[in-house]
Design a protein around this motif. Structure first.
Motif, PDB file in Angstrom:
ATOM      1  N   THR A 177       0.839  -1.211   0.000  1.00 17.43           N
ATOM      2  CA  THR A 177       0.000   0.000   0.000  1.00 17.43           C
ATOM      3  C   THR A 177       0.868   1.253   0.000  1.00 17.43           C
ATOM      4  OG1 THR A 177      -1.761  -1.128   1.196  1.00 17.43           O
ATOM      5  CG2 THR A 177      -1.761   1.277   1.306  1.00 17.43           C
ATOM      6  N   SER A 183      -9.406   6.269  10.776  1.00 24.32           N
ATOM      7  CA  SER A 183      -8.966   7.147   9.713  1.00 24.32           C
ATOM      8  C   SER A 183      -9.886   8.349   9.601  1.00 24.32           C
ATOM      9  CB  SER A 183      -8.986   6.356   8.418  1.00 24.32           C
ATOM     10  OG  SER A 183      -8.596   7.156   7.385  1.00 24.32           O
ATOM     11  N   LEU A 217      -9.310  16.985  -9.216  1.00 23.08           N
ATOM     12  CA  LEU A 217      -8.435  16.026  -8.523  1.00 23.08           C
ATOM     13  C   LEU A 217      -7.343  16.772  -7.757  1.00 23.08           C
ATOM     14  CD1 LEU A 217      -7.356  13.156  -7.951  1.00 23.08           C
ATOM     15  CD2 LEU A 217      -6.255  13.183 -10.197  1.00 23.08           C
ATOM     16  N   ARG A 263      -3.925  -0.763  -7.372  1.00 21.06           N
ATOM     17  CA  ARG A 263      -4.103  -0.228  -6.017  1.00 21.06           C
ATOM     18  C   ARG A 263      -5.528  -0.434  -5.505  1.00 21.06           C
ATOM     19  NH1 ARG A 263      -2.597   6.011  -4.653  1.00 21.06           N
ATOM     20  NH2 ARG A 263      -3.441   6.145  -2.539  1.00 21.06           N
ATOM     21  N   LEU A 305     -11.056  10.308  -4.617  1.00 19.85           N
ATOM     22  CA  LEU A 305      -9.691  10.304  -5.170  1.00 19.85           C
ATOM     23  C   LEU A 305      -9.519   9.109  -6.112  1.00 19.85           C
ATOM     24  CD1 LEU A 305      -7.532  11.238  -2.023  1.00 19.85           C
ATOM     25  CD2 LEU A 305      -7.755  12.607  -4.097  1.00 19.85           C
ATOM     26  N   HIS A 310      -6.625  16.793   0.879  1.00 19.42           N
ATOM     27  CA  HIS A 310      -6.097  15.577   1.519  1.00 19.42           C
ATOM     28  C   HIS A 310      -4.794  15.895   2.267  1.00 19.42           C
ATOM     29  CE1 HIS A 310      -4.920  11.340   1.804  1.00 19.42           C
ATOM     30  NE2 HIS A 310      -3.825  11.562   1.095  1.00 19.42           N
ATOM     31  N   VAL A 311      -3.885  16.592   1.602  1.00 21.39           N
ATOM     32  CA  VAL A 311      -2.595  16.917   2.226  1.00 21.39           C
ATOM     33  C   VAL A 311      -2.823  17.880   3.402  1.00 21.39           C
ATOM     34  CG1 VAL A 311      -0.323  17.966   1.859  1.00 21.39           C
ATOM     35  CG2 VAL A 311      -1.295  16.477   0.102  1.00 21.39           C
ATOM     36  N   LEU A 365       1.630  11.734  -9.771  1.00 20.46           N
ATOM     37  CA  LEU A 365       0.574  12.754  -9.900  1.00 20.46           C
ATOM     38  C   LEU A 365       1.137  14.162  -9.751  1.00 20.46           C
ATOM     39  CD1 LEU A 365      -2.269  10.804  -8.148  1.00 20.46           C
ATOM     40  CD2 LEU A 365      -2.485  11.923 -10.372  1.00 20.46           C
ATOM     41  N   PHE A 366       2.137  14.322  -8.886  1.00 19.61           N
ATOM     42  CA  PHE A 366       2.753  15.649  -8.758  1.00 19.61           C
ATOM     43  C   PHE A 366       3.456  16.007 -10.077  1.00 19.61           C
ATOM     44  CE2 PHE A 366       2.693  15.003  -3.973  1.00 19.61           C
ATOM     45  CZ  PHE A 366       1.656  15.904  -3.796  1.00 19.61           C
ATOM     46  N   ALA A 425       1.726   9.200  -5.748  1.00 21.29           N
ATOM     47  CA  ALA A 425       1.751  10.616  -5.355  1.00 21.29           C
ATOM     48  C   ALA A 425       2.809  11.352  -6.190  1.00 21.29           C
ATOM     49  CB  ALA A 425       2.043  10.751  -3.869  1.00 21.29           C
TER      50      ALA A 425
HETATM   51  C1  HEM Z   1       2.466  14.905   0.203  1.00 19.94           C
HETATM   52  C2  HEM Z   1       1.464  14.195  -0.247  1.00 19.94           C
HETATM   53  C3  HEM Z   1       0.669  13.196   0.534  1.00 19.94           C
HETATM   54  C4  HEM Z   1       0.673  12.894   1.869  1.00 19.94           C
HETATM   55  C5  HEM Z   1       1.535  13.518   2.970  1.00 19.94           C
HETATM   56  C6  HEM Z   1      -0.294  11.834   2.064  1.00 19.94           C
HETATM   57  C7  HEM Z   1      -0.550  11.209   3.258  1.00 19.94           C
HETATM   58  C8  HEM Z   1      -1.459  10.188   3.456  1.00 19.94           C
HETATM   59  C9  HEM Z   1      -1.703   9.537   4.710  1.00 19.94           C
HETATM   60  C10 HEM Z   1      -1.024   9.875   6.013  1.00 19.94           C
HETATM   61  C11 HEM Z   1      -2.661   8.605   4.520  1.00 19.94           C
HETATM   62  C12 HEM Z   1      -3.268   7.679   5.566  1.00 19.94           C
HETATM   63  C13 HEM Z   1      -4.605   8.249   5.905  1.00 19.94           C
HETATM   64  C14 HEM Z   1      -5.382   7.456   6.894  1.00 19.94           C
HETATM   65  O1  HEM Z   1      -5.011   6.366   7.276  1.00 19.94           O
HETATM   66  O2  HEM Z   1      -6.438   7.978   7.245  1.00 19.94           O
HETATM   67  C15 HEM Z   1      -3.038   8.652   3.127  1.00 19.94           C
HETATM   68  C16 HEM Z   1      -3.983   7.847   2.541  1.00 19.94           C
HETATM   69  C17 HEM Z   1      -4.403   7.979   1.255  1.00 19.94           C
HETATM   70  N1  HEM Z   1      -3.907   8.856   0.324  1.00 19.94           N
HETATM   71 FE1  HEM Z   1      -2.397  10.189   0.598  1.00 19.94          FE
HETATM   72  N2  HEM Z   1      -0.900  11.551   0.870  1.00 19.94           N
HETATM   73  C18 HEM Z   1      -0.333  12.358  -0.089  1.00 19.94           C
HETATM   74  C19 HEM Z   1      -0.639  12.381  -1.410  1.00 19.94           C
HETATM   75  C20 HEM Z   1      -1.656  11.659  -1.979  1.00 19.94           C
HETATM   76  C21 HEM Z   1      -2.008  11.729  -3.375  1.00 19.94           C
HETATM   77  C22 HEM Z   1      -1.322  12.571  -4.446  1.00 19.94           C
HETATM   78  C23 HEM Z   1      -3.057  10.872  -3.547  1.00 19.94           C
HETATM   79  C24 HEM Z   1      -3.766  10.549  -4.836  1.00 19.94           C
HETATM   80  C25 HEM Z   1      -4.717  11.170  -5.352  1.00 19.94           C
HETATM   81  C26 HEM Z   1      -3.375  10.262  -2.255  1.00 19.94           C
HETATM   82  C27 HEM Z   1      -4.396   9.354  -2.020  1.00 19.94           C
HETATM   83  C28 HEM Z   1      -4.621   8.683  -0.840  1.00 19.94           C
HETATM   84  C29 HEM Z   1      -5.629   7.644  -0.635  1.00 19.94           C
HETATM   85  C30 HEM Z   1      -6.630   7.162  -1.687  1.00 19.94           C
HETATM   86  C31 HEM Z   1      -5.475   7.198   0.664  1.00 19.94           C
HETATM   87  C32 HEM Z   1      -6.274   6.071   1.366  1.00 19.94           C
HETATM   88  C33 HEM Z   1      -5.386   4.853   1.503  1.00 19.94           C
HETATM   89  C34 HEM Z   1      -5.218   4.158   0.157  1.00 19.94           C
HETATM   90  O3  HEM Z   1      -6.176   3.569  -0.346  1.00 19.94           O
HETATM   91  O4  HEM Z   1      -4.082   4.212  -0.397  1.00 19.94           O
HETATM   92  N3  HEM Z   1      -2.485  10.759  -1.337  1.00 19.94           N
HETATM   93  N4  HEM Z   1      -2.289   9.637   2.512  1.00 19.94           N
END
Ligand code: HEM
Ligand code: HEM
Length: 192
Positions: free
Chosen positions: A14, A190, A150, A65, A95, A157-158, A25-26, A22
């Protein structure tokens, strides 16, 4: 090293998929932002030149994924039942939807453009010179709009991850970074 997710921690598959996508996409969105700022200068020719290939790579990875997320859905950190937890669930689903729809419509447009399909320098379909309007219309109408949506969702999200880290000071970021969470710690829900 745990491959699969656990209720306190995302497994390495994961995490690898999350951080690789990420970065891609950036690159993808950053290229389009820079193009609108700088125009078609030589650097942008290369950057924008990778757009279709990287976009299709994103599409392939998001399918893997999504299947992995479904397989791990009962094992990974759960969403809390409060409004913030449910907002996080909906945000993550959106997302995924946009990561699929944005490149899929563009690939469909490419296939119907009559200009052929060439990705990573490999020609998958030769040009026919004949555009198929119903295949190109959907992406012409919404590819850009949905891609910017998006970007807005990613920014949200960030921002929520930062709120978790510096506002609520919980371990949400750690479980996606890969640092081991204390096995005795209570299960976290979460909420970003
Ligand atoms: C600096 C950039 C990013 C950081 C710091 C970050 C951080 C995180 C963290 C900490 C989680 C866990 C959340 C939880 O358990 O509640 C998470 C989950 C997730 N993030 Fe990010 N994220 C980033 C970029 C992105 C990007 C670009 C995407 C795509 C569009 C994305 C999509 C997701 C998704 C869909 C989840 C749910 C878990 C999964 O199915 O993979 N994130 N992210
Ligand atoms: C997740 C993947 C993708 C993202 C995030 C993305 C993002 C974007 C963005 C932000 C724009 C600029 C829109 C504007 O100027 O307002 C754009 C344009 C464009 N993209 Fe993508 N794209 C992706 C995948 C693809 C793929 C797979 C292809 C081709 C097979 C593609 C082809 C194009 C083309 C031809 C344009 C210019 C025409 C238009 O705006 O619709 N994109 N993309």
């Amino acid at each position: 090293m745990l491959l699969r997710d656990t209720p306190n921690h995302y497994g390495s598959v994961t995490r690898l998929l999350h951080w690789t996508m990420a970065l891609l996409l950036f690159w993808q969105l950053g290229g389009m932002i820079m193009k609108s700022v700088l125009g078609r200068v030589p650097l942008m020719k290369f950057w924008v030149g990778t757009h279709a290939s990287i976009g299709v790579l994103i599409l392939a990875l998001v399918v893997v994924r999504a299947l992995w997320a479904l397989r791990n859905r009962r094992r990974r950190p759960a969403y809390s039942s409060n409004a913030i937890g449910q907002a996080a669930r909906i945000g993550h689903i959106l997302l995924y939807l946009l990561m699929i729809v944005v490149p899929a419509l563009a690939l469909f447009r490419m296939a119907g453009s009559g200009k052929g399909v060439t990705l990573f320098g490999i020609e998958f379909a030769a040009p026919t010179g004949q555009e198929i309007a119903w295949m190109t219309a959907p992406a012409n109408a919404v590819h850009g709009l949905l891609a910017w949506t998006l970007l807005a969702l990613i920014a949200g999200h960030v921002a929520m991850v930062l709120v978790h880290r510096f506002g609520w000071r919980d371990d949400t970021l750690s479980r996606m970074l890969g640092r081991r969470v204390d096995a005795a710690a209570p299960l976290q829900s979460s909420t970003d």
